[in-house]
Design a protein around this motif. Structure first.
Motif, PDB file in Angstrom:
ATOM      1  N   GLU A   1      37.832  44.572  40.273  1.00  0.00           N
ATOM      2  CA  GLU A   1      38.842  43.767  39.575  1.00  0.00           C
ATOM      3  C   GLU A   1      39.433  44.520  38.385  1.00  0.00           C
ATOM      4  O   GLU A   1      40.614  44.373  38.068  1.00  0.00           O
ATOM      5  CB  GLU A   1      38.213  42.444  39.104  1.00  0.00           C
TER       6      GLU A   1
ATOM      7  N   ILE B   1      48.779  46.745  44.955  1.00  0.00           N
ATOM      8  CA  ILE B   1      48.820  46.179  46.311  1.00  0.00           C
ATOM      9  C   ILE B   1      47.643  46.692  47.138  1.00  0.00           C
ATOM     10  O   ILE B   1      47.002  45.929  47.875  1.00  0.00           O
ATOM     11  CB  ILE B   1      50.165  46.533  46.993  1.00  0.00           C
ATOM     12  N   ALA B   2      47.311  47.992  46.993  1.00  0.00           N
ATOM     13  CA  ALA B   2      46.206  48.573  47.764  1.00  0.00           C
ATOM     14  C   ALA B   2      44.868  47.965  47.371  1.00  0.00           C
ATOM     15  O   ALA B   2      43.979  47.788  48.206  1.00  0.00           O
ATOM     16  CB  ALA B   2      46.185  50.088  47.559  1.00  0.00           C
TER      17      ALA B   2
ATOM     18  N   SER C   1      44.399  44.927  46.254  1.00  0.00           N
ATOM     19  CA  SER C   1      44.398  43.465  46.353  1.00  0.00           C
ATOM     20  C   SER C   1      43.410  42.925  47.380  1.00  0.00           C
ATOM     21  O   SER C   1      42.946  41.788  47.267  1.00  0.00           O
ATOM     22  CB  SER C   1      45.801  42.966  46.673  1.00  0.00           C
ATOM     23  N   ASN C   2      43.075  43.733  48.398  1.00  0.00           N
ATOM     24  CA  ASN C   2      42.148  43.250  49.429  1.00  0.00           C
ATOM     25  C   ASN C   2      40.692  43.536  49.070  1.00  0.00           C
ATOM     26  O   ASN C   2      39.797  43.289  49.873  1.00  0.00           O
ATOM     27  CB  ASN C   2      42.469  43.877  50.785  1.00  0.00           C
ATOM     28  N   ARG C   3      40.441  44.043  47.845  1.00  0.00           N
ATOM     29  CA  ARG C   3      39.065  44.338  47.409  1.00  0.00           C
ATOM     30  C   ARG C   3      38.620  43.471  46.240  1.00  0.00           C
ATOM     31  O   ARG C   3      37.504  43.636  45.739  1.00  0.00           O
ATOM     32  CB  ARG C   3      38.963  45.811  46.998  1.00  0.00           C
TER      33      ARG C   3
ATOM     34  N   THR D   1      38.697  39.502  44.038  1.00  0.00           N
ATOM     35  CA  THR D   1      38.892  38.056  44.094  1.00  0.00           C
ATOM     36  C   THR D   1      40.218  37.747  43.434  1.00  0.00           C
ATOM     37  O   THR D   1      40.413  38.029  42.239  1.00  0.00           O
ATOM     38  CB  THR D   1      37.752  37.325  43.358  1.00  0.00           C
ATOM     39  N   LEU D   2      41.133  37.167  44.175  1.00  0.00           N
ATOM     40  CA  LEU D   2      42.483  36.943  43.664  1.00  0.00           C
ATOM     41  C   LEU D   2      42.563  35.578  42.976  1.00  0.00           C
ATOM     42  O   LEU D   2      42.784  34.554  43.607  1.00  0.00           O
ATOM     43  CB  LEU D   2      43.510  37.033  44.805  1.00  0.00           C
TER      44      LEU D   2
ATOM     45  N   GLN E   1      47.034  36.792  41.559  1.00  0.00           N
ATOM     46  CA  GLN E   1      48.040  36.537  42.587  1.00  0.00           C
ATOM     47  C   GLN E   1      49.443  36.744  42.021  1.00  0.00           C
ATOM     48  O   GLN E   1      50.321  37.313  42.688  1.00  0.00           O
ATOM     49  CB  GLN E   1      47.901  35.103  43.111  1.00  0.00           C
TER      50      GLN E   1
ATOM     51  N   LEU F   1      50.075  40.391  41.744  1.00  0.00           N
ATOM     52  CA  LEU F   1      50.345  40.962  43.064  1.00  0.00           C
ATOM     53  C   LEU F   1      51.774  40.647  43.508  1.00  0.00           C
ATOM     54  O   LEU F   1      52.473  41.521  44.060  1.00  0.00           O
ATOM     55  CB  LEU F   1      49.340  40.409  44.075  1.00  0.00           C
TER      56      LEU F   1
ATOM     57  N   TYR G   1      54.791  43.246  44.409  1.00  0.00           N
ATOM     58  CA  TYR G   1      55.643  43.211  45.603  1.00  0.00           C
ATOM     59  C   TYR G   1      57.120  43.240  45.218  1.00  0.00           C
ATOM     60  O   TYR G   1      57.939  43.878  45.886  1.00  0.00           O
ATOM     61  CB  TYR G   1      55.348  41.962  46.425  1.00  0.00           C
TER      62      TYR G   1
END
Length: 387
Positions: A245, A261-262, A264-266, A268-269, A274, A277, A281
Motif C-alpha cells: 500500500e 495502476i500496476a 492496484s491489484n496488489r 486493498t483498495l 480507488q 486509481l 486512469y
C-alpha cells in the motif's frame, strides 16, 4: 515514604529492569521514587506493564528489597509506607498477659521474696495467697481426693528495669522489620518505565522509532506521512517497514500514474485509493476505466475531472453525458471552448497540409495547430490543480 531524622533511607537502586530505561546505579531515595512514580503514571495512560527490582540502602546497609510492577493506583510513596506498616503488624510480637493459678496447700506457700521477680510484673497475678486457705470449708465430712493442679513451669530471670526492657523490645522490633524486608516474602506490585509516547515521537518527526516502539500503529504513521505528502520520509519508512500500500501511495505522490495502476491489484483498495486509481486512469487517458470506478464512488469532483478529460480528447458527447447529471456551468463552458479549439485545429490542419498555400502560411498554420492543441490539452486544469 517519610524521611525522618536517624530513620531515613539514604539511597535506592533499581535493577532487573524489563523494558525500562532508568539508571541502575544507586541514587537518592526520593529521586528514585519520583522516577518510578512518573513511569507508573505514564504506563497507566498507555495501559502497559513491566517489572523491576527495588533495593533500598540505609547508611550503606540493605534496608529492604522488593520486586514491583506498575502502574499502581495512587502513589508509590504511599504504597511503600503501607507495606512497611503491614510488615510491622505481621512481624511484631504480640503482648500477652500471663496469669498463674496457684492452688497449693497453705503449708506449701512460698514467701514473697523466695522467688525471682518475673519479666513484667504488670502481666502476672499480684495475689499469691493460696486460694484454698481462704475458701476452706469447716465441715467434718470425708475429704474428697484432691484434684491435681496443673502447674506452669517456673522461669527465673534476673531483675531488669522497665526502661531497659522497652529499649530491648524496640531494638528487636526494628531488627524484625529490617530482617523481614531483607529475607521475607518479596512483594509483587505492577511497575514499568514507559517509552516515549507515540504522539511525542510523531511531533518530533521520529517516524522510524514510532514504528519500532509501536508496531501496531505503523499504518497510522504511513497515513500521517501520506496525508502530509512527505515523500522523503514515507520512502524511508517503506525501506524499513515495506508494504504494498505504501508503494501505491508513493507512486501517486510522485505522479507515477502507470505504477499506480500496476500496483492496484496488489493492495486493498479503500475509497481513497480507488479515487487515486481513477485519477491515474484519467492522467493516462483511460477515461472509461475512471468512469467505472466513479460509479461506485459517486464523486462530483472526480466526475468533473473525467468530463474535462473527455473534452481534452475531443470526446464531447461523453463529456456532455456526464454534465447532464452534474449541470456544472464550468463543464458546459469547457465543452463549448473545447469544440471551438477542435474546429480550429481541423481548419488550420487543412491549411498546413494544402500545398497550394504559400510556405510561410502553411508554417504559420502548423504553429497555430500546436497552440490550439496545447490549449485544448490543458483546458480546465486550473480548476483541478490538486488532482
Amino acid at each position: 515514604m517519610g524521611r525522618k531524622k536517624d530513620k531515613e533511607t539514604d539511597t535506592i537502586k533499581i535493577t532487573n529492569q524489563e523494558g525500562i530505561a532508568l539508571a541502575t546505579d544507586p541514587q537518592p531515595f526520593d529521586d528514585g521514587l519520583a522516577q518510578l512514580q512518573a513511569a507508573s503514571d505514564h504506563l497507566f495512560d498507555l495501559a502497559q506493564h513491566g517489572s523491576c527490582q527495588i533495593t533500598a540502602y540505609h547508611r550503606d546497609q540493605v534496608a529492604f528489597s522488593v520486586k514491583i510492577k506498575l502502574p499502581i493506583e495512587g502513589k508509590i510513596e504511599d504504597l511503600i509506607t503501607d507495606l512497611i506498616s503491614q510488615r510491622q503488624e505481621v512481624t511484631s510480637p504480640p503482648a500477652t498477659d500471663v496469669s498463674v493459678a496457684n492452688e497449693t496447700e497453705p503449708d506449701s506457700a512460698s514467701e514473697p521474696d523466695s522467688a525471682s521477680e518475673p519479666v513484667s510484673t504488670d502481666s502476672l497475678a499480684a495475689d499469691t495467697t493460696p486460694k484454698r486457705t481462704r475458701n476452706q470449708s469447716h465441715r467434718t465430712v470425708a475429704k474428697k481426693p484432691k484434684r491435681t493442679a496443673i502447674k506452669l513451669p517456673s522461669i527465673s530471670l534476673p531483675k531488669v528495669s522497665r526502661s531497659f526492657l522497652k529499649h530491648l523490645i524496640t531494638i528487636a522490633v526494628l531488627l524484625i522489620i529490617a530482617g523481614g524486608f531483607l529475607f521475607g516474602t518479596k512483594l509483587v506490585v505492577d511497575a514499568y518505565n514507559a517509552p516515549p509516547s507515540y504522539t511525542s515521537l510523531i511531533k518530533k518527526g521520529d517516524y522510524l522509532q514510532a514504528g519500532k516502539l509501536y508496531p501496531n500503529r505503523r499504518d497510522d504513521v504511513r497515513k500521517t506521512l501520506t496525508d502530509q505528502s512527505n515523500v522523503k520520509q514515507l520512502a524511508k519508512f517503506q525501506r524499513v517497514y515495506p508494504k504494498a500500500e505504501t508503494l501505491f501511495d508513493l507512486a501517486y505522490l510522485q505522479h507515477d500514474y502507470p505504477k499506480v495502476i500496476a500496483m492496484s491489484n496488489r493492495v486493498t483498495l479503500s475509497q481513497e485509493r480507488q479515487a487515486k486509481l481513477a485519477i491515474a486512469y484519467v492522467h493516462t487517458k483511460q477515461f472509461d476505466a475512471a468512469v467505472l470506478i466513479n460509479e461506485q464512488l459517486k464523486s462530483k469532483t472526480l466526475s468533473e475531472v473525467i468530463a474535462l478529460g473527455y473534452v481534452r480528447q475531443k470526446d464531447f458527447d461523453k463529456a456532455q453525458k456526464i454534465n447532464d447529471k452534474l449541470k456544472d456551468s464550468t463543464i458546459s463552458q469547457a465543452i463549448e471552448v473545447g469544440k471551438k479549439y477542435a474546429a480550429g485545429i481541423d481548419a488550420f490542419n487543412k491549411i498546413a497540409s494544402d500545398s497550394k498555400q504559400p510556405a510561410d502560411k502553411r508554417q504559420q498554420a502548423k504553429q497555430t495547430v500546436k497552440t490550439f492543441e496545447h490549449a485544448l490539452s490543458t483546458l480546465g486544469e486550473s480548476n483541478n490543480s490538486n488532482l
